[in-house]
Motif scaffolding. Structure first.
Motif, PDB file in Angstrom:
ATOM      1  N   ALA A  75      22.884  -8.368  -4.520  1.00  0.00           N
ATOM      2  CA  ALA A  75      24.271  -8.696  -4.195  1.00  0.00           C
ATOM      3  C   ALA A  75      24.894  -9.407  -5.385  1.00  0.00           C
ATOM      4  O   ALA A  75      24.704 -10.597  -5.584  1.00  0.00           O
ATOM      5  CB  ALA A  75      24.307  -9.595  -2.953  1.00  0.00           C
ATOM      6  N   MET A  76      25.638  -8.661  -6.195  1.00  0.00           N
ATOM      7  CA  MET A  76      26.186  -9.247  -7.419  1.00  0.00           C
ATOM      8  C   MET A  76      27.713  -9.349  -7.409  1.00  0.00           C
ATOM      9  O   MET A  76      28.271 -10.259  -7.981  1.00  0.00           O
ATOM     10  CB  MET A  76      25.739  -8.428  -8.639  1.00  0.00           C
ATOM     11  N   GLN A  77      28.394  -8.407  -6.749  1.00  0.00           N
ATOM     12  CA  GLN A  77      29.851  -8.439  -6.751  1.00  0.00           C
ATOM     13  C   GLN A  77      30.403  -8.026  -5.391  1.00  0.00           C
ATOM     14  O   GLN A  77      29.947  -7.042  -4.811  1.00  0.00           O
ATOM     15  CB  GLN A  77      30.425  -7.514  -7.827  1.00  0.00           C
ATOM     16  N   TYR A  78      31.357  -8.800  -4.911  1.00  0.00           N
ATOM     17  CA  TYR A  78      32.064  -8.472  -3.684  1.00  0.00           C
ATOM     18  C   TYR A  78      33.552  -8.529  -4.006  1.00  0.00           C
ATOM     19  O   TYR A  78      34.014  -9.441  -4.698  1.00  0.00           O
ATOM     20  CB  TYR A  78      31.718  -9.451  -2.563  1.00  0.00           C
ATOM     21  N   PHE A  79      34.317  -7.566  -3.501  1.00  0.00           N
ATOM     22  CA  PHE A  79      35.707  -7.389  -3.911  1.00  0.00           C
ATOM     23  C   PHE A  79      36.672  -7.799  -2.803  1.00  0.00           C
ATOM     24  O   PHE A  79      36.512  -7.384  -1.653  1.00  0.00           O
ATOM     25  CB  PHE A  79      35.955  -5.932  -4.308  1.00  0.00           C
ATOM     26  N   ILE A  80      37.655  -8.600  -3.181  1.00  0.00           N
ATOM     27  CA  ILE A  80      38.725  -8.991  -2.268  1.00  0.00           C
ATOM     28  C   ILE A  80      40.039  -8.466  -2.831  1.00  0.00           C
ATOM     29  O   ILE A  80      40.406  -8.774  -3.970  1.00  0.00           O
ATOM     30  CB  ILE A  80      38.814 -10.514  -2.091  1.00  0.00           C
ATOM     31  N   LEU A  81      40.730  -7.666  -2.046  1.00  0.00           N
ATOM     32  CA  LEU A  81      42.032  -7.121  -2.430  1.00  0.00           C
ATOM     33  C   LEU A  81      43.110  -7.811  -1.623  1.00  0.00           C
ATOM     34  O   LEU A  81      43.115  -7.743  -0.397  1.00  0.00           O
ATOM     35  CB  LEU A  81      42.071  -5.608  -2.188  1.00  0.00           C
ATOM     36  N   LEU A  82      44.012  -8.498  -2.312  1.00  0.00           N
ATOM     37  CA  LEU A  82      45.155  -9.149  -1.668  1.00  0.00           C
ATOM     38  C   LEU A  82      46.391  -8.281  -1.875  1.00  0.00           C
ATOM     39  O   LEU A  82      46.803  -8.040  -3.011  1.00  0.00           O
ATOM     40  CB  LEU A  82      45.388 -10.542  -2.262  1.00  0.00           C
ATOM     41  N   ILE A  83      46.961  -7.783  -0.783  1.00  0.00           N
ATOM     42  CA  ILE A  83      48.166  -6.960  -0.833  1.00  0.00           C
ATOM     43  C   ILE A  83      49.328  -7.762  -0.276  1.00  0.00           C
ATOM     44  O   ILE A  83      49.290  -8.223   0.869  1.00  0.00           O
ATOM     45  CB  ILE A  83      47.987  -5.656  -0.031  1.00  0.00           C
ATOM     46  N   LEU A  84      50.363  -7.935  -1.084  1.00  0.00           N
ATOM     47  CA  LEU A  84      51.561  -8.659  -0.668  1.00  0.00           C
ATOM     48  C   LEU A  84      52.687  -7.648  -0.522  1.00  0.00           C
ATOM     49  O   LEU A  84      53.077  -6.991  -1.489  1.00  0.00           O
ATOM     50  CB  LEU A  84      51.932  -9.718  -1.712  1.00  0.00           C
ATOM     51  N   THR A  85      53.213  -7.479   0.684  1.00  0.00           N
ATOM     52  CA  THR A  85      54.215  -6.449   0.930  1.00  0.00           C
ATOM     53  C   THR A  85      55.287  -6.949   1.889  1.00  0.00           C
ATOM     54  O   THR A  85      55.032  -7.829   2.725  1.00  0.00           O
ATOM     55  CB  THR A  85      53.564  -5.180   1.509  1.00  0.00           C
ATOM     56  N   ASP A  86      56.486  -6.370   1.774  1.00  0.00           N
ATOM     57  CA  ASP A  86      57.614  -6.833   2.592  1.00  0.00           C
ATOM     58  C   ASP A  86      57.989  -5.865   3.701  1.00  0.00           C
ATOM     59  O   ASP A  86      58.903  -6.148   4.478  1.00  0.00           O
ATOM     60  CB  ASP A  86      58.848  -7.057   1.710  1.00  0.00           C
ATOM     61  N   GLY A  87      57.338  -4.724   3.775  1.00  0.00           N
ATOM     62  CA  GLY A  87      57.821  -3.739   4.743  1.00  0.00           C
ATOM     63  C   GLY A  87      56.733  -2.908   5.381  1.00  0.00           C
ATOM     64  O   GLY A  87      55.543  -3.059   5.102  1.00  0.00           O
ATOM     65  N   VAL A  88      57.175  -2.007   6.235  1.00  0.00           N
ATOM     66  CA  VAL A  88      56.270  -1.081   6.914  1.00  0.00           C
ATOM     67  C   VAL A  88      55.780  -0.064   5.897  1.00  0.00           C
ATOM     68  O   VAL A  88      56.574   0.525   5.155  1.00  0.00           O
ATOM     69  CB  VAL A  88      56.993  -0.375   8.078  1.00  0.00           C
ATOM     70  N   ILE A  89      54.479   0.153   5.853  1.00  0.00           N
ATOM     71  CA  ILE A  89      53.931   1.084   4.866  1.00  0.00           C
ATOM     72  C   ILE A  89      54.285   2.519   5.257  1.00  0.00           C
ATOM     73  O   ILE A  89      54.378   2.864   6.442  1.00  0.00           O
ATOM     74  CB  ILE A  89      52.407   0.914   4.712  1.00  0.00           C
ATOM     75  N   THR A  90      54.472   3.353   4.254  1.00  0.00           N
ATOM     76  CA  THR A  90      54.934   4.728   4.494  1.00  0.00           C
ATOM     77  C   THR A  90      53.806   5.750   4.400  1.00  0.00           C
ATOM     78  O   THR A  90      54.049   6.936   4.607  1.00  0.00           O
ATOM     79  CB  THR A  90      56.032   5.082   3.474  1.00  0.00           C
ATOM     80  N   ASP A  91      52.603   5.328   4.061  1.00  0.00           N
ATOM     81  CA  ASP A  91      51.472   6.263   4.003  1.00  0.00           C
ATOM     82  C   ASP A  91      50.369   5.800   4.950  1.00  0.00           C
ATOM     83  O   ASP A  91      49.209   5.642   4.565  1.00  0.00           O
ATOM     84  CB  ASP A  91      50.944   6.386   2.565  1.00  0.00           C
ATOM     85  N   MET A  92      50.738   5.579   6.216  1.00  0.00           N
ATOM     86  CA  MET A  92      49.822   5.015   7.198  1.00  0.00           C
ATOM     87  C   MET A  92      48.553   5.843   7.369  1.00  0.00           C
ATOM     88  O   MET A  92      47.438   5.314   7.430  1.00  0.00           O
ATOM     89  CB  MET A  92      50.528   4.852   8.541  1.00  0.00           C
ATOM     90  N   ALA A  93      48.691   7.167   7.444  1.00  0.00           N
ATOM     91  CA  ALA A  93      47.509   8.017   7.630  1.00  0.00           C
ATOM     92  C   ALA A  93      46.540   7.866   6.460  1.00  0.00           C
ATOM     93  O   ALA A  93      45.331   7.690   6.654  1.00  0.00           O
ATOM     94  CB  ALA A  93      47.939   9.480   7.794  1.00  0.00           C
ATOM     95  N   ASP A  94      47.072   7.922   5.242  1.00  0.00           N
ATOM     96  CA  ASP A  94      46.208   7.771   4.061  1.00  0.00           C
ATOM     97  C   ASP A  94      45.623   6.366   3.993  1.00  0.00           C
ATOM     98  O   ASP A  94      44.479   6.185   3.553  1.00  0.00           O
ATOM     99  CB  ASP A  94      47.006   8.058   2.791  1.00  0.00           C
ATOM    100  N   THR A  95      46.381   5.373   4.418  1.00  0.00           N
ATOM    101  CA  THR A  95      45.890   3.995   4.402  1.00  0.00           C
ATOM    102  C   THR A  95      44.744   3.812   5.378  1.00  0.00           C
ATOM    103  O   THR A  95      43.726   3.175   5.071  1.00  0.00           O
ATOM    104  CB  THR A  95      47.029   3.016   4.724  1.00  0.00           C
TER     105      THR A  95
END
Length: 504
Positions: free
Chosen positions: A381-401
């Protein structure tokens, strides 16, 4: 108006005094509670106490060191230069080491059998089962485990079972355990066969494959019958300790938290030059994007060795060709040093962008997931990834997300989404997974819950620490769940191997 924040210090403890020594090593141990989701700032002060002085009030103040508990833990051994009175950096170095106190999270695997139990039935043999009770400090008894019933058998072999060390004995290896054997009856009035007392300390005798035995005693028979010996023998055939590694085991074993931030630059944020814009840079008051970024980033940076944080943007048109970032995640901010570098780069790039759209976040998730996938084939166990997404609206690619999140759930990765502004974020709650299992458009369920969504407006009038605590509270369990599911153990560090100086 400027906001003045006053930090107050709470006295924790002091070391012993070491006389006539310029290179002291203190034996005093300070015990502190650790919270990953909080910035726990510490200050160490050094004093010179002469024999003529009476306590710290008359001692000479030599200097101090400030750091966070996260910095100490992530390095195991932290060395910092002493700041002398007046703020100058001295030649003296203070070294602080850390280790986790052993917890009671381990599990115990036990395998019991018995032989020659008393027969309590007229027309058949006894149907025995075993109950184990923990004797509490107030002499009450708490049922820990009840085995299955083995029908018509005086020499039962019960199924192997697991129980936490905390449940079994509250971590006290000498705590008394009351074990009772019963003959099961369909009417619920089970017949008492006998009992014995044990402790986990005794049970550990079966760790190496040796059997541990106890006579099963019926006290009434012992009084009434002259030649009574026992009502059977209960045998522990195996005792196996299953180590449950903690978040600190992985962090102190060298696991690094790789922090990535993605910022929404769609037109719905408003023109950054307008004071109503969510991206407006106020001279004294940070906007919601900056507040969320700093609150989370300040904590994560303590666990990242290189302090390099990739920062991505989406939904903008960028120079020189002003193509819209929609189908791929494009880094718009060069990797800066420390979280403050991200803040400065964000502020510098805003005037160069044309806010546009749409709000597609799947490419960002896929980008980080591609990097995280390289860790899947490692045995440590060497690396663990945290992705912080800051957004103001409803996402438009919900299926892909949804598809991207399901695939990312197989990787050493967590996703934090902070909703900025007053938009309708109801779709984001679905991604969180707290209200049900998230599935891809094809119906594939998420392997584990890796998404935490928080609307910033819920913390608009709270401290940044409250926001960070909310969005990061689940990360330690997510880290442990991932590595445990893969059977990856934390790397055992050499004696305080990461003892590099941290700086003044």
């Amino acid at each position: 108006t400027r906001t003045l924040i006053t930090l107050t210090c709470v006295y924790v403890d002091r070391t012993e005094t070491i006389r006539s020594c310029v290179n002291p090593t203190y034996s005093k141990v300070f015990t502190l509670d650790f919270y990953f989701e909080e910035v726990q700032r510490l200050r160490f002060e050094l004093f010179d106490i002469n024999s003529s002085h009476n306590g710290l009030k008359e001692a000479d103040f030599l200097g101090s060191v400030e750091c966070t508990l996260g910095q100490i833990i992530s390095q195991r051994k932290l060395s910092k230069a002493l700041l002398r009175p007046g703020g100058t950096v001295g030649k003296a170095i203070i070294t602080i080491t850390a280790e986790e106190l052993t917890g009671n999270d381990d599990y115990i695997e036990l395998s019991f059998s018995a032989r020659k139990l008393d027969d309590k039935d007229f027309f058949s043999k006894s149907d025995p089962f075993l109950e184990i009770y923990r004797v509490n400090d107030d002499a009450t008894m708490q049922l820990v485990y009840r085995t299955e019933t083995v029908m018509n058998n005086l020499n039962p072999v019960w199924k192997t079972f697991k129980v936490s060390l905390n449940s079994l004995c509250s971590g006290d290896h000498d705590r008394k355990l009351q074990c009772t054997v019963w003959d099961w009856d369909s009417n619920g009035k089970h017949d008492y066969i006998g009992e014995f007392e044990a402790s986990f300390k005794e049970m550990k005798g079966a760790i190496d494959g040796r059997q541990v035995q106890w006579p099963c005693i019926n006290p009434k028979y012992r009084v009434k019958k002259k030649n009574y010996r026992n009502s059977g023998i209960v045998i522990l055939n195996q005792c196996k300790v299953i180590k449950m590694h903690s978040f600190l085991d992985y962090i102190m074993g060298g696991c690094q938290i790789q922090f990535t931030v993605a910022i929404d630059f769609t037109a719905s944020n408003g023109d950054p030059r307008n004071s109503c814009s969510l991206h407006y840079i106020h001279p004294y008051q940070p906007n919601e994007y900056l507040k969320a970024l700093v609150a989370v980033g300040e904590i994560c940076q303590d666990y990242d060795s290189d302090k390099m944080f990739p920062a991505f943007g989406f939904g903008a048109r960028i120079p020189p060709d002003f193509q819209v970032i929609t189908c791929s995640a494009r880094m718009i901010i060069p990797p800066p040093l420390w979280i403050q570098g991200v803040v400065e780069a964000y502020q510098a790039c805003l005037p160069k962008l044309q806010l546009y759209g749409p709000t597609n976040i799947a490419p960002i998730i896929q980008k980080v997931a591609k990097t995280a996938s390289q860790e899947v084939h490692t045995k440590e166990a060497m690396q663990y990834f945290i992705l912080l997404i800051l957004t103001d609206g409803v996402i438009t690619d919900m299926a892909d997300t949804r598809e991207a999140i399901v695939q990312a759930s197989h990787l050493p990765m967590s996703i934090i989404i902070v909703g900025v502004g007053n938009a309708d974020f109801s779709d984001m709650q679905m991604l969180d997974g707290d209200d049900g299992i998230l599935r891809s458009p094809k119906g594939e369920p998420v392997l584990r819950d890796i998404v935490q969504f928080v609307p910033f407006r819920s913390f608009k009038h709270a401290s940044p620490a409250a926001l960070a605590k909310s969005v990061l509270a689940e990360v330690p369990n997510q880290v442990v769940d991932y590595y445990n599911s893969k059977g990856i153990k934390p790397k055992v560090p050499s004696e305080y191997q990461s003892s590099r100086p941290f700086g003044p």
